[in-house]
Write an enzyme that holds these catalytic residues in place. Structure first.
Site, mmCIF file in Angstrom:
data_model
loop_
_atom_site.group_PDB
_atom_site.id
_atom_site.type_symbol
_atom_site.label_atom_id
_atom_site.label_comp_id
_atom_site.label_asym_id
_atom_site.label_seq_id
_atom_site.Cartn_x
_atom_site.Cartn_y
_atom_site.Cartn_z
ATOM 1 N N GLY A 207 11.245 4.911 8.475
ATOM 2 C CA GLY A 207 9.932 5.008 8.743
ATOM 3 C C GLY A 207 9.023 4.992 7.538
ATOM 4 N N GLY A 209 8.158 8.261 6.393
ATOM 5 C CA GLY A 209 7.804 8.753 5.693
ATOM 6 C C GLY A 209 9.483 8.481 4.522
ATOM 7 N N VAL A 237 9.345 2.930 15.180
ATOM 8 C CA VAL A 237 8.942 2.367 17.280
ATOM 9 C C VAL A 237 7.667 2.544 16.685
ATOM 10 C CG1 VAL A 237 9.298 4.541 18.487
ATOM 11 C CG2 VAL A 237 9.815 2.676 20.082
ATOM 12 N N ASP A 238 6.968 2.971 16.392
ATOM 13 C CA ASP A 238 5.241 2.865 16.317
ATOM 14 C C ASP A 238 4.916 2.688 15.876
ATOM 15 O OD1 ASP A 238 5.881 6.055 17.417
ATOM 16 O OD2 ASP A 238 5.016 7.115 16.115
ATOM 17 N N MET A 281 4.798 6.693 23.681
ATOM 18 C CA MET A 281 4.543 7.030 21.454
ATOM 19 C C MET A 281 4.129 6.519 21.484
ATOM 20 S SD MET A 281 9.028 7.712 21.137
ATOM 21 C CE MET A 281 9.560 8.828 21.159
ATOM 22 N N GLU A 337 0.967 9.233 22.634
ATOM 23 C CA GLU A 337 0.584 10.773 22.550
ATOM 24 C C GLU A 337 -0.771 11.379 21.379
ATOM 25 O OE1 GLU A 337 4.935 9.600 20.188
ATOM 26 O OE2 GLU A 337 4.593 11.744 20.346
ATOM 27 N N ILE A 397 11.952 4.770 26.211
ATOM 28 C CA ILE A 397 11.289 3.484 25.511
ATOM 29 C C ILE A 397 11.781 3.435 23.618
ATOM 30 C CG2 ILE A 397 9.277 3.995 26.660
ATOM 31 C CD1 ILE A 397 7.525 3.571 23.701
HETATM 32 N N1 LIG Z 1 7.107 12.366 1.367
HETATM 33 C C1 LIG Z 1 7.986 12.434 0.729
HETATM 34 N N2 LIG Z 1 9.028 12.612 0.357
HETATM 35 C C2 LIG Z 1 10.216 12.460 -0.028
HETATM 36 N N3 LIG Z 1 11.109 12.519 1.588
HETATM 37 C C3 LIG Z 1 10.095 12.712 2.259
HETATM 38 C C4 LIG Z 1 8.713 13.130 2.784
HETATM 39 N N4 LIG Z 1 8.089 12.275 4.027
HETATM 40 C C5 LIG Z 1 9.452 12.219 4.577
HETATM 41 N N5 LIG Z 1 10.372 12.409 4.089
HETATM 42 C C6 LIG Z 1 12.205 12.216 4.324
HETATM 43 O O1 LIG Z 1 11.355 10.724 4.709
HETATM 44 C C7 LIG Z 1 13.137 11.378 6.134
HETATM 45 C C8 LIG Z 1 12.278 10.588 8.024
HETATM 46 O O2 LIG Z 1 10.708 11.104 7.689
HETATM 47 P P1 LIG Z 1 10.649 11.414 9.078
HETATM 48 O O3 LIG Z 1 8.639 11.430 8.681
HETATM 49 O O4 LIG Z 1 11.003 11.976 9.760
HETATM 50 O O5 LIG Z 1 10.517 9.412 9.949
HETATM 51 P P2 LIG Z 1 10.171 7.850 9.024
HETATM 52 O O6 LIG Z 1 10.169 7.988 8.246
HETATM 53 O O7 LIG Z 1 10.533 7.731 10.247
HETATM 54 O O8 LIG Z 1 8.748 8.467 9.318
HETATM 55 C C9 LIG Z 1 13.826 12.948 6.289
HETATM 56 O O9 LIG Z 1 14.368 13.213 5.553
HETATM 57 C C10 LIG Z 1 12.187 13.564 5.532
HETATM 58 O O10 LIG Z 1 12.515 14.922 4.554
HETATM 59 O O1 LIG Z 2 11.685 13.961 18.778
HETATM 60 P P1 LIG Z 2 11.586 12.829 17.648
HETATM 61 O O2 LIG Z 2 12.513 12.496 16.945
HETATM 62 O O3 LIG Z 2 10.774 13.824 16.307
HETATM 63 O O4 LIG Z 2 10.685 11.642 17.702
HETATM 64 C C1 LIG Z 2 9.251 12.250 18.364
HETATM 65 C C2 LIG Z 2 8.154 11.165 17.049
HETATM 66 O O5 LIG Z 2 9.243 9.952 16.968
HETATM 67 C C3 LIG Z 2 8.007 8.589 17.032
HETATM 68 O O6 LIG Z 2 8.797 7.881 17.729
HETATM 69 C C4 LIG Z 2 7.845 7.909 15.485
HETATM 70 O O7 LIG Z 2 9.102 8.580 14.805
HETATM 71 P P2 LIG Z 2 8.817 7.713 13.415
HETATM 72 O O8 LIG Z 2 7.788 8.152 12.316
HETATM 73 O O9 LIG Z 2 10.604 8.599 12.834
HETATM 74 O O10 LIG Z 2 9.550 6.171 13.549
HETATM 75 C C5 LIG Z 2 6.837 9.180 17.451
HETATM 76 O O11 LIG Z 2 5.940 8.267 18.159
HETATM 77 C C6 LIG Z 2 7.363 10.451 17.920
HETATM 78 O O12 LIG Z 2 6.024 11.382 17.884
HETATM 79 MG MG LIG Z 3 6.995 8.272 10.819
#
Ligand SMILES: Nc1ncnc2c1ncn2[C@@H]1O[C@H](COP(=O)(O)OP(=O)(O)O)[C@@H](O)[C@H]1O
Ligand SMILES: O=P(O)(O)OC[C@H]1O[C@](O)(COP(=O)(O)O)[C@@H](O)[C@@H]1O
Ligand SMILES: [Mg+2]
Length: 474
Positions: A207, A209, A237-238, A281, A337, A397
């Site tokens: 996602g 991050g 998923v969001d 979510m 949420e 979901i």
């Molecule tokens: N600003 C950032 N710089 C480097 N890595 C990041 C950053 N933000 C998130 N990450 C890394 O990306 C991975 C996933 O981030 P997360 O926010 O949990 O989920 P998503 O990618 O689904 O939004 C994690 O391993 C996290 O440490």
């Molecule tokens: O409990 P976890 O695995 O951290 O996931 C909860 C969160 O993940 C989400 O599905 C979004 O996750 P991502 O940013 O990784 O896509 C949010 O809607 C929810 O708050």
């Molecule tokens: Mg995210």
């Protein structure tokens, strides 16, 4: 009458300037969002005919290959009736995704790595499967590895070798067979490991991050001048990632959310003054709640993070529910949420609480709303029957296999990523823009957010379906 000028031959982002007369759209205002190519920093990069030429299942014609000038427009709705604003805004265009006539990787030397990061999303296993099968069957790649447990897996786990036989039925499974995690992002260790293990193609599924992390990995690889292509495959998923039409798995999640809404409706209808409350979510965006509401039609009010709401007084939630209960005897509320977070009492410790990835830990808006609803009713209607049936499907979901539409979408995403990487593009994300697959700079995707616009027609549609208040205090 308004006219549309054509680009000069072979010149997509035409430099030719237009003296634009009123109402004239000129291609001189097209801004092509360039993506990086390994040849930008690797001299004398080899160039080979696409192996698809030799693939017995393809009979590539001229139209089969995407040309370097093929682009997808971000904006597709134009008003040609009047005078365009001056100076005209840029019209963003992206390289079209798909196979190129020439590639820069010899399949025999490819060592591909695939990783999944962040939260789950329906379709993760399909993307992994299609990357493996696509690399293997389309291009003849034989060294494909799964990096397990998210970013930390690059430096703390042994990669798993993948092949079509192993991944054959993964698209039927929810979750990610490679496992995922939050946190654990250590740039030096990750890039060292990529380099030491000899990976030259890195497919990162995640996602917002994850994409921010992928940008850093890409920049570090470029700084070290390594012949390694990095691509991001957007997952959430969001549906909060911008530029692309929508993220894979989102539709499946909306479909699953229907079951919770239907159950809440049945419970509410079967009680005296029954309220069905469903939390869905949506950390900072309400797309799931919005689409589940639109497709269900059982919902009386949808609350999303993009819209402030209030409980008491004229135009508030309680007043609205009072009317609905009087009229129908029951009501269904859907809440994302991330909604109402500023209204829920939060201790100093809770203000600081973050998950491993640094995301703010949300307070439970569903539980809070339930107790507020009970407080209101007991105060204003003492002795009258009332019940709130609260359903929080949480992970149900997203912890499911992708539906048919999402499965096909995942396949196209995976194949688009492979074609781009084989052609030597790097630091890019594949995704559909207005229904056409494009290559978008990683950095742009990492920064773009897709939030619900409460001023546009979709939100107006919600309000016309639910007749809920606008929560704008007069
Ligand atoms: N600003 C950032 N710089 C480097 N890595 C990041 C950053 N933000 C998130 N990450 C890394 O990306 C991975 C996933 O981030 P997360 O926010 O949990 O989920 P998503 O990618 O689904 O939004 C994690 O391993 C996290 O440490
Ligand atoms: O409990 P976890 O695995 O951290 O996931 C909860 C969160 O993940 C989400 O599905 C979004 O996750 P991502 O940013 O990784 O896509 C949010 O809607 C929810 O708050
Ligand atoms: Mg995210």
């Amino acid at each position: 009458m308004a006219t549309v000028t054509q680009p000069e031959a072979g010149n997509t982002a035409a430099e030719s300037n237009g003296d634009k007369s009123p109402g004239q759209f000129s291609f001189s205002t097209v801004k092509l969002q360039e993506i990086s190519h390994l040849s930008d920093y690797i001299p004398n990069l080899q160039s080979l005919p696409n192996p698809l030429e030799q693939n017995p299942f393809f009979h590539p014609s001229d139209e089969f290959y995407v040309k370097s000038g093929d682009v997808i427009f971000r904006q597709i709705v134009y008003d040609l009736s009047g005078t365009l604003p001056s100076p005209s805004p840029d019209h963003l265009a992206y390289h079209r995704a798909g196979p190129r006539r020439e590639v820069v990787f010899d399949p025999k030397t490819v060592r591909a790595a695939i990783v999944t990061c962040g939260g789950l999303c329906p379709g993760l296993n399909t993307v992994i499967r299609e990357l493996v099968v696509g690399l293997w069957e389309l291009y003849g790649v034989r060294q494909i590895f799964g990096v397990t447990a998210g970013y930390r897996g690059f430096y703390s786990r042994e990669p798993v070798e993948l092949n079509p036989k192993l991944v054959h039925s993964w698209h039927k499974r929810g979750g990610t067979a490679l496992e995922t995690s939050r946190g654990g992002f250590d740039l030096e260790k990750i890039v060292d490991s990529i380099q030491n293990r000899g990976f030259n193609q890195v497919y990162i599924i995640g996602g917002d991050g994850t994409m921010r992390g992928a940008v850093k990995i890409f920049n570090e690889i470029r700084r070290r001048k390594l012949n390694i292509a990095v691509t991001g495959i957007p997952k959430t998923v969001d549906n909060d990632i911008g530029i692309i039409d929508k993220s894979f798995g989102f539709q499946t999640a909306v479909e699953m959310a229907q079951q919770a809404i239907s159950a809440a409706h049945v419970e509410a209808e079967s009680a005296v003054n029954g309220i069905g409350l469903v939390k869905l979510m949506g950390r900072s965006t309400g797309h799931i709640a919005l689409h589940a509401t639109l497709s269900s039609r059982d919902v009386d009010c949808c609350l999303i993070p993009e819209m402030e709401f209030y409980l008491e007084g004229k135009g508030g939630l309680f007043e609205f529910l009072e009317h609905r209960l009087k009229e129908n005897g029951h009501a269904v509320l859907v809440v994302a949420e991330g909604s109402g977070q500023s209204m829920i009492p939060r201790t100093d410790a809770q203000k600081q609480e973050r998950d491993e990835s640094g995301n703010l830990v949300l307070l439970n808006v569903g539980g809070w709303l339930k107790s507020e609803l009970n407080r209101w009713w007991t105060r204003d209607h003492p002795g009258e029957l009332f019940t709130v049936k609260y359903i929080d499907p949480t992970y149900m979901i997203r912890a499911v296999p992708a539906n048919a539409t999402d499965n096909s979408y995942c396949t196209l995403l995976a194949h688009s990523a492979i074609h781009g990487v084989m052609a030597g593009y790097t630091g890019f994300v594949s995704g559909p823009i207005n229904g056409n697959y494009a290559y978008i700079p990683l950095e742009e995707v990492a920064q773009a957010r897709n939030v619900v616009n409460t001023k546009d027609h979709k939100w107006a549609w919600i309000r016309s379906v639910t007749n809920q208040p606008d929560f704008e205090r007069s």
